[in-house]
Design an enzyme around this catalytic site. Structure first.
Site, PDB file in Angstrom:
ATOM      1  CG  ASN A   1      -0.237  -0.108   2.527  1.00 53.84           C
ATOM      2  OD1 ASN A   1       0.591   0.730   2.854  1.00 53.84           O
ATOM      3  ND2 ASN A   1      -0.545  -1.144   3.301  1.00 53.84           N
TER       4      ASN A   1
ATOM      5  CB  ILE B   1      -0.846  -7.184  14.402  1.00 59.23           C
ATOM      6  CG1 ILE B   1      -0.221  -8.053  13.300  1.00 59.23           C
ATOM      7  CG2 ILE B   1       0.168  -6.923  15.521  1.00 59.23           C
ATOM      8  CD1 ILE B   1       0.937  -7.390  12.576  1.00 59.23           C
TER       9      ILE B   1
ATOM     10  CE  LYS C   1      -9.496  -4.444  13.662  1.00 62.23           C
ATOM     11  NZ  LYS C   1      -9.162  -5.546  12.741  1.00 62.23           N
TER      12      LYS C   1
END
Length: 418
Positions: free
Chosen positions: A208, A311, A347
């Protein structure tokens, strides 16, 4: 921190010398005493009278001053300070320091000092990137010289890039950290940065547009506030931060492994983890071990994708070894606040730094950022700032978080959200 500390400020001959009266003022505001030494070239940019007025002390300029040198002035100056700060540290001064030249008062006392030295480089971008300057920088760092900056931005010469001297507040914080102060002294913080490269074959990959500039700026800002920083970075374009532990990785899986190695449950514990990396969501399920050849008339090869490890979510949900403060970044192109708020809950992290990376903003890969800090208390929009300023603001918020009583586990009520 800096209260009652003695700073010897060596002012080099660069246009950034005009900032040094403000630098002296900020040192004194923090309780430090400042003595200034000027090179002859520095006097072209700032008057000795100005520095003498704001420091309240004599400004030293000449090596062969009969009165001063009768008392071995260069030795006394170099030994009486708690820290020597060189700002601006021009390419010429860095070269003298790296090669042991001592032909004026400034370079002589830098050779004679037995104290720590902190430099704030400032020069044209081409001079900063020149192999000789890079070589001198490596030599100085190997010698134990501390470095703050330089920042990236417009130059007085009309060019753009790294080479601007760090602003006075950043230099003051770096000095405080060098003297064992700073609000994050004793804190251990992990920062991830940059893109990840997911291989298709040995010569091609998926990536990216992240430059890694925001992560580097954040690592520098945390270091300057006294933190011990572990910097896990993908293959970013931005220069690596100095004075921190740097771990280089390529792929998302390598980044997760590096994070796990840096934050083992058995310790040493980290106080915070900031996941600023733009990690690829997907990877090629079966990357080729040989270069994929183009064949005339044959259809393009089909790529099958597999999901990469998350992660941020993984660390946020650790039952052992989870840092008390976990911060994620959310790069969004629409409904920024809503999507980022949902991401924080999904998350299980404590804070989310959300930014709009739609093409019109120029933020992805650019030099500025406009973020919304989202916590359990709500959303806080920040103005558009340089990435360095954004990093410094976030670093100060992290320091404030740990300074508040009983706030180390703020956001824990959200960690179990699905």
């Amino acid at each position: 921190m800096l209260h009652a500390k003695r700073i010897l400020l060596v002012v080099g001959g660069g246009i950034a010398a005009y900032k040094t009266p403000e630098l002296v003022r900020q040192f004194r505001k923090r309780g430090a005493a400042v003595t200034c030494v000027m090179t002859r070239a520095a006097e072209e940019f700032v008057a000795p009278l100005a520095l003498g007025s704001v420091s309240g002390a004599k400004v030293y300029r000449e090596l062969f001053d009969l009165t001063d040198e009768a008392e071995m002035g260069h030795i006394q100056l170099s030994r009486s300070a708690d820290l020597v700060v060189v700002a601006p540290a021009t390419a010429d001064l860095m070269a003298k320091m790296a090669n042991g030249h001592a032909d004026d008062l400034a370079s002589t006392l830098l050779m004679a000092t037995d104290k720590r030295v902190l430099i704030a480089p400032a020069m044209n971008v081409r001079m900063w990137e020149h192999p000789a300057t890079r070589r001198n920088l490596r030599t100085l760092e190997k010698d134990g010289v501390l470095v703050v900056g330089p920042d990236e931005g417009d130059m007085a010469c009309g060019e753009y890039g790294p080479g601007r001297m760090s602003e006075p507040p950043a230099i003051v914080e770096a000095a405080a950290a060098a003297l064992g102060g700073g609000p994050l002294a004793g804190r251990r913080i992990l920062v991830t940065s940059g893109p990840t490269h997911e291989p298709i074959d040995p010569v091609r990959y998926i990536a990216n547009r992240s430059s890694g500039a925001q992560g580097t700026a954040l690592a520098n800002a945390l270091r300057d506030l006294g933190a011990e920083v572990i910097f896990v970075t993908g293959p970013a374009d931005a220069p690596r931060p100095q004075g921190v532990q740097v771990v280089e990785v390529e792929s998302a899986r390598e980044m997760l492994a590096a994070v796990e190695a840096a934050l083992p449950p058995q310790g040493p514990a980290a106080d915070a983890a900031v996941f600023a990396a733009a990690v690829a969501d997907w990877r090629v399920a079966s990357a080729s071990t040989s270069k994929i050849k183009k064949q005339a008339g044959a259809p393009a090869p089909a790529l099958e994708f597999a999901e990469n490890p998350d992660i941020l979510k993984t660390v946020s949900r650790w039952s052992e070894g989870r840092p008390p403060l976990v911060i994620g970044f959310a790069a969004e192109t629409d409904d920024v606040e809503a999507h980022a708020s949902a991401k924080r809950l999904r998350k299980g992290c404590d804070w989310i730094v959300a930014n709009d990376v739609s093409p019109a903003t120029g933020i992805m890969g650019g030099t500025e950022n406009a973020v919304i800090l989202i916590t359990a208390e709500g959303a806080e929009p920040w103005p558009r700032l340089t990435k360095t300023e954004t990093a410094q603001r976030l670093a100060r918020r992290i320091a404030d978080h740990f300074a508040g009583p009983g706030r180390e586990d703020r956001g824990a009520e959200d960690r179990g959200a699905a």
